[in-house]
Design a protein around this motif. Structure first.
Motif, short mmCIF file in Angstrom:
data_model
loop_
_atom_site.label_atom_id
_atom_site.label_comp_id
_atom_site.label_asym_id
_atom_site.label_seq_id
_atom_site.Cartn_x
_atom_site.Cartn_y
_atom_site.Cartn_z
N PHE A 174 -75.70 53.54 48.60
CA PHE A 174 -75.67 55.00 48.63
C PHE A 174 -77.09 55.52 48.59
O PHE A 174 -77.91 55.08 47.81
N GLY A 175 -77.43 56.46 49.45
CA GLY A 175 -78.78 57.02 49.51
C GLY A 175 -79.59 56.41 50.65
O GLY A 175 -80.54 57.00 51.11
N GLN A 176 -79.20 55.21 51.10
CA GLN A 176 -79.91 54.60 52.22
C GLN A 176 -79.17 54.84 53.53
O GLN A 176 -79.65 54.45 54.58
N VAL A 177 -78.04 55.49 53.46
CA VAL A 177 -77.18 55.64 54.63
C VAL A 177 -77.87 56.35 55.77
O VAL A 177 -77.72 55.98 56.92
N SER A 178 -78.67 57.37 55.47
CA SER A 178 -79.26 58.17 56.53
C SER A 178 -80.23 57.37 57.40
O SER A 178 -80.58 57.78 58.48
N GLN A 179 -80.64 56.21 56.91
CA GLN A 179 -81.55 55.37 57.69
C GLN A 179 -80.83 54.29 58.47
O GLN A 179 -81.46 53.48 59.13
N ARG B 163 -73.45 63.36 56.73
CA ARG B 163 -73.20 64.49 55.81
C ARG B 163 -72.29 64.06 54.67
O ARG B 163 -72.48 64.46 53.53
N LEU B 164 -71.31 63.25 54.98
CA LEU B 164 -70.38 62.77 53.97
C LEU B 164 -71.11 61.90 52.95
O LEU B 164 -70.98 62.10 51.74
N SER B 165 -71.89 60.95 53.42
CA SER B 165 -72.56 60.02 52.52
C SER B 165 -73.61 60.71 51.67
O SER B 165 -73.86 60.31 50.53
N ALA B 166 -74.20 61.78 52.19
CA ALA B 166 -75.19 62.54 51.42
C ALA B 166 -74.55 63.59 50.52
O ALA B 166 -75.12 63.98 49.51
N GLY B 167 -73.33 64.03 50.88
CA GLY B 167 -72.73 65.16 50.19
C GLY B 167 -71.63 64.85 49.21
O GLY B 167 -71.09 65.75 48.56
N VAL B 168 -71.26 63.58 49.10
CA VAL B 168 -70.18 63.20 48.17
C VAL B 168 -70.76 62.23 47.14
O VAL B 168 -70.82 61.02 47.36
N PRO B 169 -71.22 62.77 46.02
CA PRO B 169 -71.84 61.91 45.01
C PRO B 169 -70.82 61.09 44.24
O PRO B 169 -69.61 61.30 44.35
N GLN B 170 -71.31 60.19 43.43
CA GLN B 170 -70.43 59.41 42.56
C GLN B 170 -69.78 60.37 41.55
O GLN B 170 -70.38 61.40 41.19
N PRO B 171 -68.57 60.08 41.13
CA PRO B 171 -67.89 60.98 40.21
C PRO B 171 -68.59 61.06 38.86
O PRO B 171 -69.23 60.10 38.43
N ASP B 172 -68.44 62.19 38.23
CA ASP B 172 -68.97 62.42 36.89
C ASP B 172 -68.00 61.81 35.89
O ASP B 172 -66.95 62.39 35.59
N MET B 173 -68.36 60.64 35.35
CA MET B 173 -67.43 59.89 34.51
C MET B 173 -67.24 60.53 33.14
O MET B 173 -66.41 60.08 32.36
N SER B 174 -67.98 61.59 32.83
CA SER B 174 -67.75 62.29 31.57
C SER B 174 -66.53 63.23 31.66
O SER B 174 -66.05 63.72 30.65
N GLN B 175 -66.05 63.44 32.88
CA GLN B 175 -64.89 64.31 33.11
C GLN B 175 -63.59 63.49 33.05
O GLN B 175 -63.60 62.29 33.28
N PRO B 176 -62.45 64.15 32.80
CA PRO B 176 -61.17 63.42 32.85
C PRO B 176 -60.87 63.00 34.30
O PRO B 176 -61.41 63.57 35.25
N PRO B 177 -60.00 61.99 34.48
CA PRO B 177 -59.72 61.46 35.82
C PRO B 177 -59.32 62.52 36.85
O PRO B 177 -59.79 62.49 37.99
N SER B 178 -58.48 63.47 36.45
CA SER B 178 -58.04 64.48 37.42
C SER B 178 -59.20 65.33 37.91
O SER B 178 -59.26 65.71 39.08
N GLU B 179 -60.15 65.63 37.03
CA GLU B 179 -61.32 66.41 37.43
C GLU B 179 -62.27 65.59 38.29
O GLU B 179 -62.92 66.11 39.20
N ARG B 180 -62.36 64.29 38.01
CA ARG B 180 -63.20 63.42 38.84
C ARG B 180 -62.65 63.35 40.25
O ARG B 180 -63.40 63.43 41.24
N VAL B 181 -61.32 63.22 40.37
CA VAL B 181 -60.68 63.20 41.69
C VAL B 181 -60.89 64.53 42.40
O VAL B 181 -61.23 64.58 43.58
N ALA B 182 -60.73 65.63 41.66
CA ALA B 182 -60.93 66.97 42.25
C ALA B 182 -62.36 67.11 42.77
O ALA B 182 -62.58 67.66 43.85
N GLN B 183 -63.32 66.59 42.02
CA GLN B 183 -64.73 66.64 42.44
C GLN B 183 -64.92 65.94 43.78
O GLN B 183 -65.58 66.47 44.68
#
Length: 197
Positions: A6-11, A79-99
């Motif tokens: 992740f982060g190297q995709v644009s190259q 755009r997808l690889s740059a715009g969809v970060p790893q989920p915030d694991m401090s959030q509950p699972p449903s919020e991580r999926v929503a993110q």
């Protein structure tokens, strides 16, 4: 073959790894493709016209992109690889999926004709588009699996169902039946309903 970090995709486009100069050429082509889509639409888009707008020789453009479908699919992948970060694991699972679902559905929001073009391009049958479909699907599956703390190689029925929901939602939005913003909220609502079962 291992997945790009992740982060190297644009190259790293579909066909090969790039030198910095080649990466700059590809960036010019993908930027020009979006500009041309917004003025000429998907029907008016050609690799040759994109090359002209980008100031790149057509033969050079074709060394990177086999078709307009391949070019548009590459724009989406970047755009997808740059715009969809790893989920915030401090959030509950449903919020991580929503993110994740919000980020996936908003990648082409406000981009004029790009969303509809992506829908048509990803249905293309050339091998480079097929390769990108697999890469895109694998990337989203990994993000959803991370959000649910499951193995992406054996994600289970919940990830499968979420994949079906987002795929249908993005096709629906790409066909112009609703905005990407509306799609985002409906995807999140559907995911919450599914995860409450």
């Amino acid at each position: 073959m291992s997945s790009p970090v992740f982060g190297q995709v644009s190259q790293e486009p579909t066909r090969r790894r790039l030198t910095p100069q080649q990466a700059e050429t590809v960036a010019k082509l993908t930027t020009a493709a979006v500009e041309l889509l917004n003025t000429e639409g998907f029907d008016g888009l050609t690799v040759r016209a994109v090359a002209k707008m980008a100031g790149v020789a057509p033969a050079t453009a074709y060394t990177y992109f086999s078709s307009k479908n391949h070019l548009v699919a590459e724009v989406f992948w970047r755009r997808l690889s740059a715009g969809v970060p790893q989920p915030d694991m401090s959030q509950p699972p449903s919020e991580r999926v929503a993110q994740i679902l919000r980020a996936v559905s908003m990648v082409v929001a406000g981009e004029g004709q790009l969303g509809g073009a992506v829908t048509m391009a990803l249905l293309g049958s050339d091998p480079d588009v097929e390769h990108l479909r697999v890469r895109i699907g694998g990337f989203i599956r990994r993000r959803l699996s991370e959000a649910l703390e499951t193995d992406p190689e054996q994600p289970g029925p919940l990830v499968d169902a979420l994949e079906m929901i987002y795929a249908g939602g993005l096709v629906h939005a790409g066909m112009g039946h609703m905005s990407y913003e509306q799609t985002s909220e409906r995807l999140v609502a559907a995911a919450h309903l599914l995860m409450e079962k």
